[in-house]
Design an enzyme around this catalytic site. Structure first.
Site, short mmCIF file in Angstrom:
data_model
loop_
_atom_site.label_atom_id
_atom_site.label_comp_id
_atom_site.label_asym_id
_atom_site.label_seq_id
_atom_site.Cartn_x
_atom_site.Cartn_y
_atom_site.Cartn_z
N SER A 11 0.05 33.41 -5.38
CA SER A 11 -0.81 34.59 -5.50
C SER A 11 -0.21 35.53 -6.52
O SER A 11 0.90 36.05 -6.33
CB SER A 11 -0.92 35.31 -4.16
OG SER A 11 -1.45 36.61 -4.37
N HIS A 36 -3.98 31.70 -7.14
CA HIS A 36 -4.76 32.51 -6.20
C HIS A 36 -4.88 33.94 -6.75
O HIS A 36 -3.88 34.58 -7.06
CB HIS A 36 -4.04 32.52 -4.85
CG HIS A 36 -4.78 33.19 -3.74
ND1 HIS A 36 -5.76 32.57 -3.00
CD2 HIS A 36 -4.66 34.44 -3.23
CE1 HIS A 36 -6.23 33.40 -2.09
NE2 HIS A 36 -5.58 34.54 -2.20
N ASP A 38 -6.34 37.68 -6.04
CA ASP A 38 -6.81 38.58 -4.98
C ASP A 38 -7.59 39.74 -5.57
O ASP A 38 -7.04 40.59 -6.28
CB ASP A 38 -5.61 39.10 -4.19
CG ASP A 38 -5.00 38.01 -3.32
OD1 ASP A 38 -5.72 37.50 -2.46
OD2 ASP A 38 -3.82 37.67 -3.53
N MET A 40 -9.62 43.06 -4.81
CA MET A 40 -9.76 44.09 -3.76
C MET A 40 -10.47 45.30 -4.33
O MET A 40 -10.22 45.70 -5.47
CB MET A 40 -8.37 44.50 -3.26
CG MET A 40 -7.52 43.33 -2.78
SD MET A 40 -5.98 43.90 -2.07
CE MET A 40 -5.10 42.34 -1.86
N HIS A 69 -10.14 35.06 -4.34
CA HIS A 69 -10.31 35.57 -2.97
C HIS A 69 -10.90 36.98 -3.05
O HIS A 69 -10.21 37.92 -3.43
CB HIS A 69 -8.92 35.57 -2.30
CG HIS A 69 -8.90 36.09 -0.91
ND1 HIS A 69 -7.72 36.35 -0.24
CD2 HIS A 69 -9.90 36.40 -0.03
CE1 HIS A 69 -7.99 36.79 0.97
NE2 HIS A 69 -9.31 36.83 1.12
N MET A 71 -11.95 40.22 -1.57
CA MET A 71 -11.84 41.14 -0.44
C MET A 71 -12.62 42.39 -0.80
O MET A 71 -12.07 43.46 -1.05
CB MET A 71 -10.35 41.45 -0.17
CG MET A 71 -9.64 40.29 0.50
SD MET A 71 -7.86 40.36 0.27
CE MET A 71 -7.75 39.61 -1.34
N MET A 140 -6.79 33.97 7.37
CA MET A 140 -5.83 35.02 7.00
C MET A 140 -4.75 35.10 8.07
O MET A 140 -5.04 35.25 9.25
CB MET A 140 -6.53 36.38 6.88
CG MET A 140 -7.46 36.53 5.68
SD MET A 140 -6.65 36.17 4.09
CE MET A 140 -5.36 37.42 4.04
N GLY A 145 -5.06 42.94 2.25
CA GLY A 145 -4.90 44.22 1.55
C GLY A 145 -3.63 44.33 0.74
O GLY A 145 -3.62 44.96 -0.31
N PHE A 146 -2.57 43.71 1.22
CA PHE A 146 -1.28 43.88 0.55
C PHE A 146 -0.46 42.60 0.63
O PHE A 146 -0.61 41.82 1.57
CB PHE A 146 -0.49 45.01 1.22
CG PHE A 146 -1.22 46.32 1.20
CD1 PHE A 146 -1.19 47.13 0.06
CD2 PHE A 146 -2.00 46.70 2.28
CE1 PHE A 146 -1.91 48.32 0.02
CE2 PHE A 146 -2.72 47.89 2.24
CZ PHE A 146 -2.67 48.71 1.11
N GLY A 147 0.40 42.42 -0.36
CA GLY A 147 1.34 41.31 -0.32
C GLY A 147 2.56 41.70 0.50
O GLY A 147 2.75 42.87 0.86
N GLY A 148 3.36 40.71 0.82
CA GLY A 148 4.65 40.98 1.45
C GLY A 148 4.60 41.38 2.91
O GLY A 148 5.57 41.95 3.43
N ASP A 178 -3.21 32.24 4.22
CA ASP A 178 -2.84 33.28 3.26
C ASP A 178 -2.23 34.45 4.01
O ASP A 178 -2.87 35.05 4.86
CB ASP A 178 -4.12 33.70 2.53
CG ASP A 178 -3.90 34.74 1.44
OD1 ASP A 178 -2.74 35.09 1.16
OD2 ASP A 178 -4.92 35.20 0.88
N GLY A 179 -0.97 34.76 3.66
CA GLY A 179 -0.31 35.93 4.23
C GLY A 179 0.98 35.56 4.94
O GLY A 179 0.96 34.86 5.95
N GLY A 180 2.10 36.02 4.37
CA GLY A 180 3.38 35.77 5.01
C GLY A 180 3.82 34.31 4.98
O GLY A 180 4.64 33.88 5.79
N GLY A 200 2.57 34.79 -2.13
CA GLY A 200 2.81 35.80 -3.16
C GLY A 200 4.28 36.14 -3.25
O GLY A 200 5.00 35.69 -4.15
#
Ligand code: DX5
Ligand code: ZN
Length: 229
Positions: A11, A36, A38, A40, A69, A71, A140, A145-148, A178-180, A200
């Site tokens: 990402s 990927h 993102d 937003m 993606h 959002m 998800m 909304g946010f990376g990390g 997607d996420g973490g 990401g």
């Protein structure tokens, strides 16, 4: 890529936005399977990122599939623009679609692959009536909304449930998470049935660099595959 393998989609949200072309080239050289992107809008999620112009710019610098993606609210207003910009996979959030079936048909009609993303609080049943109309399901594993952010462990049974739904429907749709996602979470999601991993921070934030990070993620994913019966 082999049907039994796991795809890795870095990402670019966690990359340096001033040097996106380099970030994409690094991912490509590292053997990533897709990029990927993102999108937003500051409404569906609090953050604002990029639009079709950036997708078009990325399209010019890579041959990898662009996994876009969305959002954003009212995604139907922008489907054509994103496909014309070069999106290969266009994923909408189910929560943002009043008419999900129509949205998926529109994406396919435009010539892209149609994906649906589920927020952590959204149950798999939200897509039960459109299994034949989608090419990808994105579970998800953080709130978008946010990376990390930290991987939400309680999403693992949901990944497994979506896997069962797709298998029972004999759907060839790709199951993405997607996420973490990082080397310590990758085996778990793959074991639960995910076959495309977005990452990401674990890739663009890795001290060892993009190449080592993609390799580490792929190796971890293969551990999960090996543990599957
Ligand atoms: C989050 C985005 C993700 C994000 C993941 O809303 O959809 O694609 O980039 O970032 P990491 O892998 O850092 O959790
Ligand atoms: Zn994403």
């Amino acid at each position: 890529m082999a049907e039994t393998g796991v795809r890795i989609a870095p990402s670019i949200l966690s990359a340096d936005f001033a040097r996106l072309a380099d970030a994409v080239a690094e991912a490509e050289a590292a053997g990533a399977d897709a990029i990927h992107v993102d999108v937003m809008d500051g409404r569906f999620v609090p953050n604002i990122t990029v639009g079709p112009a950036v997708v078009a710019a990325l399209r010019r610098v890579t041959r990898l599939p662009l996994d876009v993606h969305l959002m954003i609210v009212e995604p139907e207003r922008y489907l054509r623009q994103f496909v014309e910009a070069g999106a290969d996979i266009l994923t909408v959030q189910v929560e943002a679609c009043l008419h999900l079936h129509r949205v998926l048909q529109t994406i396919r009609g435009l010539g892209a692959r149609a994906g649906v993303a589920l927020n952590p609080a959204t149950p798999p049943v939200a897509i039960s009536q459109v299994l034949g109309d989608l090419d990808l399901v994105l579970v998800m594993t953080v709130n978008p909304g946010f990376g990390g952010q930290t991987f939400i462990q309680s999403m693992l049974p949901k990944v497994a449930e979506v896997r069962r739904m797709l298998d029972e429907a004999h759907s060839p749709a790709v199951l993405e998470v997607d996420g973490g996602i990082a080397p310590h979470t990758a085996p778990q999601v793959v074991r639960a049935g995910a076959r495309m991993l977005v990452a990401g921070e674990a890739i663009y934030g890795a001290e060892a660099g993009v190449r080592a990070a993609v390799q580490a993620l792929r190796a971890a994913a293969e551990v999960g595959l090996g543990e599957q019966v």
